[in-house]
Design a protein around this motif. Structure first.
Motif, mmCIF file in Angstrom:
data_model
loop_
_atom_site.group_PDB
_atom_site.id
_atom_site.type_symbol
_atom_site.label_atom_id
_atom_site.label_comp_id
_atom_site.label_asym_id
_atom_site.label_seq_id
_atom_site.Cartn_x
_atom_site.Cartn_y
_atom_site.Cartn_z
ATOM 1 N N GLU A 157 26.267 19.978 82.612
ATOM 2 C CA GLU A 157 26.296 21.020 83.684
ATOM 3 C C GLU A 157 25.586 20.571 84.808
ATOM 4 O OE1 GLU A 157 26.930 24.546 85.355
ATOM 5 O OE2 GLU A 157 27.763 23.971 83.493
ATOM 6 N N ALA A 158 24.391 20.015 84.558
ATOM 7 C CA ALA A 158 23.511 19.188 85.625
ATOM 8 C C ALA A 158 24.255 18.467 86.687
ATOM 9 C CB ALA A 158 22.326 18.849 84.953
ATOM 10 N N ARG A 159 25.068 17.995 86.191
ATOM 11 C CA ARG A 159 25.897 16.853 86.781
ATOM 12 C C ARG A 159 27.527 17.304 87.229
ATOM 13 N NH1 ARG A 159 21.733 16.145 88.309
ATOM 14 N NH2 ARG A 159 20.578 13.998 88.524
ATOM 15 N N ASP A 187 30.323 10.151 83.750
ATOM 16 C CA ASP A 187 29.409 9.088 84.207
ATOM 17 C C ASP A 187 27.945 9.599 84.747
ATOM 18 O OD1 ASP A 187 31.441 7.332 83.325
ATOM 19 O OD2 ASP A 187 32.244 7.179 85.363
ATOM 20 N N LYS A 188 27.946 10.581 85.500
ATOM 21 C CA LYS A 188 26.637 10.745 85.920
ATOM 22 C C LYS A 188 25.842 11.537 84.949
ATOM 23 C CE LYS A 188 28.246 11.461 90.901
ATOM 24 N NZ LYS A 188 28.439 12.569 92.025
ATOM 25 N N ALA A 189 26.093 12.152 84.169
ATOM 26 C CA ALA A 189 25.541 12.781 83.112
ATOM 27 C C ALA A 189 25.131 11.854 82.047
ATOM 28 C CB ALA A 189 26.463 14.045 82.424
ATOM 29 N N ASP A 246 16.969 19.605 94.017
ATOM 30 C CA ASP A 246 18.602 19.550 94.156
ATOM 31 C C ASP A 246 18.912 21.086 94.239
ATOM 32 O OD1 ASP A 246 18.902 20.843 91.680
ATOM 33 O OD2 ASP A 246 18.734 18.882 90.740
ATOM 34 N N ALA A 247 20.214 21.168 94.384
ATOM 35 C CA ALA A 247 20.876 22.617 94.818
ATOM 36 C C ALA A 247 20.937 23.450 93.678
ATOM 37 C CB ALA A 247 22.298 22.067 95.212
ATOM 38 N N LYS A 248 21.106 22.934 92.422
ATOM 39 C CA LYS A 248 21.040 23.509 91.308
ATOM 40 C C LYS A 248 20.077 24.161 91.062
ATOM 41 C CE LYS A 248 25.076 21.961 88.454
ATOM 42 N NZ LYS A 248 25.642 23.326 88.473
#
Length: 293
Positions: A49-51, A56-58, A201-203
């Motif tokens: 969810e964060a990514r 790959d990013k997670a 970060d945006a989130k």
């Protein structure tokens, strides 16, 4: 017709996310010891969810957290190591929950009592871990209440400390913060915020809420999250905010036993030791995750 199409889209999204979750779990491979305890299904989904569900990013984010945890060892911190930081009550777990049942952390930066970045971060991480430990089974997030009483530029934490706090929270505890209320910050805080906000970060940024007691919208927002009877007067409620360091220390010492049990450690008055029941020292040592070739 529209409703059926909307339902189909939702079902497809659920199926896609489930596939990405399974992909991430497969890529991580077999985990051992504390890594396997940390990387629950819910944990993997928080990192996804964060990514924005980019596998790959997670995976990269989670690997970085496991590396950080292997060196910082947050699960090994005990209250007697950080209690000096908490003497003024600058950060502590509240004795009430928000309307959704989330654990509440109260932060009072005006009561800053030390200058050690390492000890301040250790204290904060301990309380984040403790807040998570005390979450109800149906909750994964906590709420922060930040009281700016007595805050001045001279008592504020250094930019470096603020940046490290943000880094730890958003990169190593993703999706653990539901909301952070900055209650009645003074005008002087604006200069500090203009610098700090670029680290967020945006989130995480959208979870930060500025609240002013004379603003009707702010009052309504606080009321939607908290029962006025539980909310301290410092945040516009009716309860008295009382921090008793001795009583809080007793509570934390009790929670330290729960923490030790969860991680397979034996708690002692001086420090924790590896448990002999079902674990060897090698098995519970933090490990970097292994990926399938």
């Amino acid at each position: 017709m529209f409703r059926r199409k909307h339902t189909e889209q939702e079902n497809n999204e659920v199926a896609l996310r489930e596939a990405k979750f399974k992909e991430l779990k497969s890529l991580l491979g077999q985990l051992y010891g504390r890594s396997s305890l940390y990387c629950s299904d819910a944990c993997l989904k928080r990192y996804l969810e964060a990514r924005n569900w980019n596998v790959d990013k997670a995976k990269k984010m989670l690997e970085e957290t496991l590396k950080w945890r292997s060196t910082f060892k947050p699960e090994e911190i005990r209250w007697d190591e950080v209690s000096g930081e908490g003497e003024t009550g600058k950060v502590y777990k509240a004795g009430f929950h928000d309307r959704s049942g989330r654990t509440v952390l109260i932060l009072r930066p005006g009561l800053q009592n030390t200058k050690s970045l390492e000890n301040n971060m250790k204290h904060l991480v301990y309380l984040i871990e403790n807040a998570i430990l005390n979450l109800p089974e149906d909750q994964e997030q906590m709420s922060w209440l930040i009281d700016f009483t007595d805050w001045t530029l001279s008592t504020s934490v250094p930019i470096k400390s603020a940046r490290e706090t943000i880094n730890i929270l958003q990169n190593h505890y993703p999706e653990r913060l539901a909301v952070a209320f900055l209650y009645n910050p003074p005008r002087l805080f604006e200069a500090f915020w203009k610098i700090v906000k670029y680290f967020i970060d945006a989130k995480t940024f959208i979870k930060v809420k500025f609240v002013y007691p004379k603003n009707p919208e702010s009052v309504e927002l606080m009321s939607s999250f908290f029962d006025e009877a539980n909310l301290p007067t410092e945040f516009g409620g009716k309860a008295l905010l009382q921090y008793n360091h001795e009583e809080f220390s007793k509570q934390m010492n009790q929670d330290d036993v729960k923490t030790a049990n969860f991680w397979g450690l034996v708690h002692s008055n001086n420090h924790q030791q590896h448990a002999s029941k079902g674990f060897s020292g090698a098995e519970i040592a933090p490990e970097t995750i292994q990926t399938n070739p």
